[in-house]
Design a protein around this motif. Structure first.
Motif, PDB file in Angstrom:
ATOM      1  N   GLU A 125       0.722  -1.144   0.138  1.00 56.75           N
ATOM      2  CA  GLU A 125      -0.116  -0.083  -0.007  1.00 56.75           C
ATOM      3  C   GLU A 125       0.909   1.210  -0.113  1.00 56.75           C
ATOM      4  OE1 GLU A 125      -3.306   2.123   2.771  1.00 56.75           O
ATOM      5  OE2 GLU A 125      -2.727   0.068   3.232  1.00 56.75           O
ATOM      6  N   GLU A 126       1.740   1.212   0.757  1.00 54.18           N
ATOM      7  CA  GLU A 126       2.694   2.510   0.733  1.00 54.18           C
ATOM      8  C   GLU A 126       3.508   2.423  -0.415  1.00 54.18           C
ATOM      9  OE1 GLU A 126       5.657   3.857   4.298  1.00 54.18           O
ATOM     10  OE2 GLU A 126       6.295   2.209   3.345  1.00 54.18           O
ATOM     11  N   ALA A 127       3.976   1.500  -1.118  1.00 54.76           N
ATOM     12  CA  ALA A 127       4.545   1.405  -2.396  1.00 54.76           C
ATOM     13  C   ALA A 127       3.731   2.243  -3.459  1.00 54.76           C
ATOM     14  CB  ALA A 127       5.275   0.438  -2.828  1.00 54.76           C
ATOM     15  N   GLU A 128       2.433   1.562  -3.439  1.00 54.57           N
ATOM     16  CA  GLU A 128       1.523   2.107  -4.385  1.00 54.57           C
ATOM     17  C   GLU A 128       1.325   3.716  -4.189  1.00 54.57           C
ATOM     18  OE1 GLU A 128      -1.927   0.048  -4.066  1.00 54.57           O
ATOM     19  OE2 GLU A 128      -0.963  -1.723  -4.900  1.00 54.57           O
ATOM     20  N   ARG A 129       1.290   4.234  -3.158  1.00 56.11           N
ATOM     21  CA  ARG A 129       0.962   5.614  -2.785  1.00 56.11           C
ATOM     22  C   ARG A 129       2.185   6.443  -3.307  1.00 56.11           C
ATOM     23  NH1 ARG A 129       1.498   7.762   1.837  1.00 56.11           N
ATOM     24  NH2 ARG A 129       2.203   6.046   3.194  1.00 56.11           N
ATOM     25  N   LEU A 130       3.525   5.892  -3.176  1.00 53.73           N
ATOM     26  CA  LEU A 130       4.583   6.646  -3.369  1.00 53.73           C
ATOM     27  C   LEU A 130       4.678   6.557  -5.102  1.00 53.73           C
ATOM     28  CD1 LEU A 130       7.465   7.889  -3.176  1.00 53.73           C
ATOM     29  CD2 LEU A 130       8.535   5.723  -2.780  1.00 53.73           C
ATOM     30  N   ALA A 131       4.223   5.448  -5.578  1.00 54.19           N
ATOM     31  CA  ALA A 131       4.402   5.373  -6.991  1.00 54.19           C
ATOM     32  C   ALA A 131       3.437   6.446  -7.556  1.00 54.19           C
ATOM     33  CB  ALA A 131       3.917   3.946  -7.528  1.00 54.19           C
ATOM     34  N   ASP A 132       2.119   6.587  -7.240  1.00 53.35           N
ATOM     35  CA  ASP A 132       1.025   7.756  -7.531  1.00 53.35           C
ATOM     36  C   ASP A 132       1.981   8.951  -7.278  1.00 53.35           C
ATOM     37  OD1 ASP A 132      -0.628   5.591  -8.128  1.00 53.35           O
ATOM     38  OD2 ASP A 132      -1.564   6.027  -6.138  1.00 53.35           O
ATOM     39  N   GLU A 133       2.536   9.213  -6.500  1.00 55.36           N
ATOM     40  CA  GLU A 133       3.312  10.674  -6.351  1.00 55.36           C
ATOM     41  C   GLU A 133       4.312  10.929  -6.971  1.00 55.36           C
ATOM     42  OE1 GLU A 133       4.863  13.412  -2.454  1.00 55.36           O
ATOM     43  OE2 GLU A 133       3.767  11.585  -2.067  1.00 55.36           O
ATOM     44  N   LEU A 134       4.992   9.974  -7.390  1.00 56.81           N
ATOM     45  CA  LEU A 134       6.256  10.097  -8.589  1.00 56.81           C
ATOM     46  C   LEU A 134       5.362  10.216  -9.832  1.00 56.81           C
ATOM     47  CD1 LEU A 134       8.756   7.291  -7.076  1.00 56.81           C
ATOM     48  CD2 LEU A 134       8.697   9.874  -6.814  1.00 56.81           C
ATOM     49  N   ARG A 135       4.191   9.312 -10.086  1.00 53.39           N
ATOM     50  CA  ARG A 135       3.844   9.606 -11.237  1.00 53.39           C
ATOM     51  C   ARG A 135       3.131  11.092 -11.560  1.00 53.39           C
ATOM     52  NH1 ARG A 135       0.928   5.522 -11.210  1.00 53.39           N
ATOM     53  NH2 ARG A 135      -0.793   6.284 -10.364  1.00 53.39           N
ATOM     54  N   GLU A 136       2.446  11.569 -10.459  1.00 60.19           N
ATOM     55  CA  GLU A 136       2.207  13.078 -10.507  1.00 60.19           C
ATOM     56  C   GLU A 136       3.239  13.836 -10.872  1.00 60.19           C
ATOM     57  OE1 GLU A 136      -0.727  14.419 -10.526  1.00 60.19           O
ATOM     58  OE2 GLU A 136      -1.748  12.227 -10.447  1.00 60.19           O
ATOM     59  N   ALA A 137       4.671  13.577 -10.287  1.00 55.06           N
ATOM     60  CA  ALA A 137       5.705  14.509 -10.386  1.00 55.06           C
ATOM     61  C   ALA A 137       6.181  14.415 -12.005  1.00 55.06           C
ATOM     62  CB  ALA A 137       6.838  14.105  -9.532  1.00 55.06           C
ATOM     63  N   ALA A 138       6.087  13.246 -12.534  1.00 57.19           N
ATOM     64  CA  ALA A 138       6.331  13.087 -13.838  1.00 57.19           C
ATOM     65  C   ALA A 138       5.416  13.721 -14.833  1.00 57.19           C
ATOM     66  CB  ALA A 138       6.537  11.694 -14.327  1.00 57.19           C
ATOM     67  N   LEU A 139       4.061  14.017 -14.635  1.00 53.05           N
ATOM     68  CA  LEU A 139       3.070  14.425 -15.344  1.00 53.05           C
ATOM     69  C   LEU A 139       3.433  15.897 -15.292  1.00 53.05           C
ATOM     70  CD1 LEU A 139      -0.038  12.420 -14.379  1.00 53.05           C
ATOM     71  CD2 LEU A 139       0.912  12.524 -16.629  1.00 53.05           C
ATOM     72  N   ILE A 190      12.343  10.183 -15.602  1.00 53.31           N
ATOM     73  CA  ILE A 190      12.620   9.445 -14.531  1.00 53.31           C
ATOM     74  C   ILE A 190      13.270  10.253 -13.634  1.00 53.31           C
ATOM     75  CG2 ILE A 190      14.405   7.592 -13.999  1.00 53.31           C
ATOM     76  CD1 ILE A 190      13.604   6.240 -16.611  1.00 53.31           C
ATOM     77  N   GLU A 191      14.072  11.336 -14.229  1.00 56.50           N
ATOM     78  CA  GLU A 191      14.966  12.315 -13.329  1.00 56.50           C
ATOM     79  C   GLU A 191      13.975  13.178 -12.359  1.00 56.50           C
ATOM     80  OE1 GLU A 191      17.504  14.233 -16.333  1.00 56.50           O
ATOM     81  OE2 GLU A 191      18.941  12.496 -16.008  1.00 56.50           O
ATOM     82  N   ALA A 192      12.941  13.472 -13.272  1.00 58.49           N
ATOM     83  CA  ALA A 192      11.894  14.276 -12.375  1.00 58.49           C
ATOM     84  C   ALA A 192      11.430  13.733 -11.255  1.00 58.49           C
ATOM     85  CB  ALA A 192      10.920  14.684 -13.295  1.00 58.49           C
ATOM     86  N   MET A 193      11.139  12.155 -11.398  1.00 56.84           N
ATOM     87  CA  MET A 193      10.432  11.391 -10.187  1.00 56.84           C
ATOM     88  C   MET A 193      11.305  11.301  -9.177  1.00 56.84           C
ATOM     89  SD  MET A 193       8.098   8.604 -12.197  1.00 56.84           S
ATOM     90  CE  MET A 193       9.093   8.134 -13.666  1.00 56.84           C
ATOM     91  N   ARG A 194      12.865  11.153  -9.794  1.00 58.39           N
ATOM     92  CA  ARG A 194      13.910  11.107  -8.796  1.00 58.39           C
ATOM     93  C   ARG A 194      14.055  12.049  -7.690  1.00 58.39           C
ATOM     94  NH1 ARG A 194      17.878   9.744 -11.927  1.00 58.39           N
ATOM     95  NH2 ARG A 194      17.468   7.526 -11.905  1.00 58.39           N
ATOM     96  N   GLU A 195      14.026  13.320  -8.411  1.00 58.72           N
ATOM     97  CA  GLU A 195      13.955  14.486  -7.649  1.00 58.72           C
ATOM     98  C   GLU A 195      12.894  14.501  -6.673  1.00 58.72           C
ATOM     99  OE1 GLU A 195      14.138  17.761 -10.391  1.00 58.72           O
ATOM    100  OE2 GLU A 195      15.915  17.400 -11.259  1.00 58.72           O
ATOM    101  N   ARG A 196      11.629  14.106  -6.936  1.00 56.92           N
ATOM    102  CA  ARG A 196      10.712  14.209  -6.124  1.00 56.92           C
ATOM    103  C   ARG A 196      11.052  13.363  -4.883  1.00 56.92           C
ATOM    104  NH1 ARG A 196       7.620  16.723  -3.030  1.00 56.92           N
ATOM    105  NH2 ARG A 196       5.508  15.667  -2.492  1.00 56.92           N
TER     106      ARG A 196
END
Length: 599
Positions: free
Chosen positions: A491-505, A556-562
């Motif tokens: 569940e925590e991994a999915e929340r983080l994945a959503d947050e990183l996807r928002e950063a990429a968008l 990917i770099e944007a998601m890593r910065e987030r």
């Protein structure tokens, strides 16, 4: 046998023992100790200089553990970890020193305390046994933090006690030596860690970076020891600093290379120290038979010392767990959450920071005293500063409040009760540091040195065998639920994945987004990729051009910065953050491999 033959045989034994440990379900260190015990009876005389262990093996081994230390969880339990690493070691050394002073003729109190300091610290290598049993990540963090830091306390006490046996004991000088040793170690260790991150960023080449990385623990250790500090603590400080900065300063190639190479080195060094423990048994026993008419006295004192150290540890941990439980019950999360909600709804342009003061009927001291979040902010806002300054202040307070709320959630999700206390007590095993430190005693000035070494060896051996073998049984008897192997949750991994996807968008919507040659990306490519990323799972577009490859690497770099930004908030566990970073690195390396070599 030549040195090269010993080396080859040792590596082979470590590799085979690792495989056997997985298939038999027995901790690898225990198998290695048993093999060493049997081999010591069959092989010629074997000995390893203690300086080789203290200088050549322990610094890189502790550095490798410190690099992976979960810094977020370590910060949250820094105070109890410091208590275990400092206060408990001092109390245990004094209690054991009293036993040895009265039990061993000719041993003065200073040397008795020195032996107590040798036996007192838990071992970072020994805790590897506990890590494989599904224990709560919070308990593992406390055990790892204690074992990484308590070597400084033990070794400084050892040095001070040995010096005091010749020149007279001075409490002030002992405290001063300890403070200086830790201060120098932390300053040099952190400095070396920061410098390492920048130098390795400048080098760039992964292979050369790995070579440079291998010398970092020694670069921290040697000058610290020269200045009278604790080189082991310096290596730990350098490892923590380098590990926490790797996400920001290292490339994906460097991180993947470091992970594999340090895991390999850690396996070999960890196995070597346990194998050495078993191989040195015969010489230790022979020396005691010749000079003390057998090993009965040494074994009896060792068992008594182990009983005392476990009793002292149990009393200390029980008090620690009680205090932690009381602190958790006093937390006023609801009121702090209400204050956080007012911060979220606050309009800097129209509001006054004084509006954030506690509302009628709300306890003004509800927020944690650490940082003085409410009172300090309102006091500085009385003059109604400009909107930009007020916005920065509100954002700073919001970040601090968010971290405190996340800490409270962590404490509630991972409580420390009496069952966890039992595990902390029983998993505190002694190991190679105890044996190596005992061998540093000067044979010219230390009476009954063979007996002292035997006591240290038996304490470490019995601790590993008895506590290590019975720890799984203890956990089953306590009926402690098995935690995830890495401390993360889906569940925590999915929340983080959503947050990183928002950063990429958000990055896709950046005006003027261009590839590595400076050419703007085609709008249709941006639109198509944004559409596919908006609804998980992500279906990546076909990679056919260098431009699309540049775009995906940019995302990917944007998601890593987030990811680096959320790491400081405490919203996610270190294990989840580390796993997400590894996934991003793997994705980037996979994409880079598809790049045309001519591009």
């Amino acid at each position: 046998m030549t040195d090269l033959t010993w080396l080859i045989a040792g590596i082979a034994v470590i590799g085979v023992s690792t495989v056997l440990a997985r298939r038999l379900g027995v901790a690898g260190p225990l198998i290695l100790v048993a093999i060493g015990l049997v081999a010591s009876l069959l092989l010629p005389e074997f000995s390893v200089p203690p300086e080789l262990i203290l200088v050549g093996i322990l610094p890189p081994l502790l550095y490798a553990s410190a690099v992976r230390l979960p810094a977020i969880e370590f910060r949250r339990d820094a105070v109890p970890i410091a208590g275990l690493a400092v206060v408990l070691v001092v109390i245990s050394a004094l209690a054991l020193g009293t036993l040895f002073f009265f039990a061993i003729p000719g041993l003065n109190f200073a040397l008795a305390v020195a032996l107590g300091a040798i036996v007192s610290p838990t071992d970072a290598v020994a805790t590897s046994i506990a890590k494989k049993l599904g224990i709560s990540p919070r308990v593992i963090t406390m055990l790892e933090g204690e074992s990484l830091l308590n070597d400084a306390t033990a070794l400084v006490l050892l040095r001070s006690a040995v010096a005091a046996s010749a020149a007279g004991f001075s409490l002030g000088s002992t405290i001063g030596a300890f403070a200086w040793g830790v201060l120098v170690a932390v300053v040099i260790g952190v400095g070396v860690g920061l410098l390492t991150l920048r130098v390795r960023r400048w080098i760039g080449e992964p292979v050369a970076n790995t070579a440079v990385g291998f010398i970092v623990p020694f670069v921290a250790y040697l000058p610290t020891e020269h200045l009278g500090g604790s080189g082991l603590v310096a290596a730990v400080a350098a490892g923590i600093t380098a590990g926490q900065g790797a996400a920001r300063w290292s490339t994906p190639e460097q991180r993947v290379s470091d992970e594999l190479n340090w895991h390999t080195l850690e396996l070999l060094l960890e196995g070597a120290v346990f194998l050495i423990m078993g191989l040195e048994l015969r010489d230790i026993v022979s020396a005691n038979v010749q000079k003390h008419s057998g090993v009965g006295v040494g074994i009896g004192l060792a068992l008594a010392a182990l009983a005392i150290v476990l009793a002292v540890r149990a009393l200390y941990v029980s008090g620690l767990v009680t205090l932690i439980g009381r602190r958790a019950r006093r937390m006023q999360r609801d009121r702090l959450q209400a204050f956080s909600d007012r911060l979220d709804a606050f309009d800097v342009e129209k509001g006054d920071l004084r509006d954030l003061r506690p509302q009628p009927g709300e306890n003004p001291n509800a927020a944690p005293r650490r940082g003085g979040l409410v009172r300090r902010t309102t006091g500085r806002a009385a003059g109604t500063p400009d909107a930009a300054s007020a916005q920065r202040r509100v954002e700073g307070v919001r970040a601090r409040v968010g971290r405190v709320l996340n800490d409270m959630d962590y404490y509630q999700a991972s409580p420390l009760g009496w069952k966890e206390g039992v595990v902390i007590v029983w998993a505190g095993m002694r190991g190679v540091v105890t044996l190596a430190a005992a061998q540093t005693l000067d044979p010219e000035t230390t009476p009954a040195r063979e007996l002292l070494i035997l006591i240290a060896f038996v304490v470490a051996l019995v601790s590993l065998m008895v506590q290590g073998l019975s720890l799984p049984w203890v956990i089953r008897m306590l009926r402690i639920p098995s935690a995830a192997g890495d401390g993360s949750s889906s569940e925590e991994a999915e929340r983080l994945a959503d947050e990183l996807r928002e950063a990429a968008l958000a990055h896709l919507r950046t005006p003027g987004l261009a590839d590595s040659s400076g050419q703007p990306f085609p709008p249709e490519v941006l639109s198509k990729l944004a559409e596919r990323m908006s609804s998980p799972p992500i279906e990546a577009p076909e990679i056919s051009t260098a431009s699309v490859i540049d775009l995906r690497i940019s995302l990917i770099e944007a998601m890593r910065e987030r990811l680096v930004d959320v790491s400081s908030e405490g919203s996610y566990s270190s294990a989840t953050l580390r796993h997400a970073l590894a996934q991003l690195d793997a994705d980037q390396l996979s994409i880079q491999l598809r790049r045309d070599p001519d591009d």
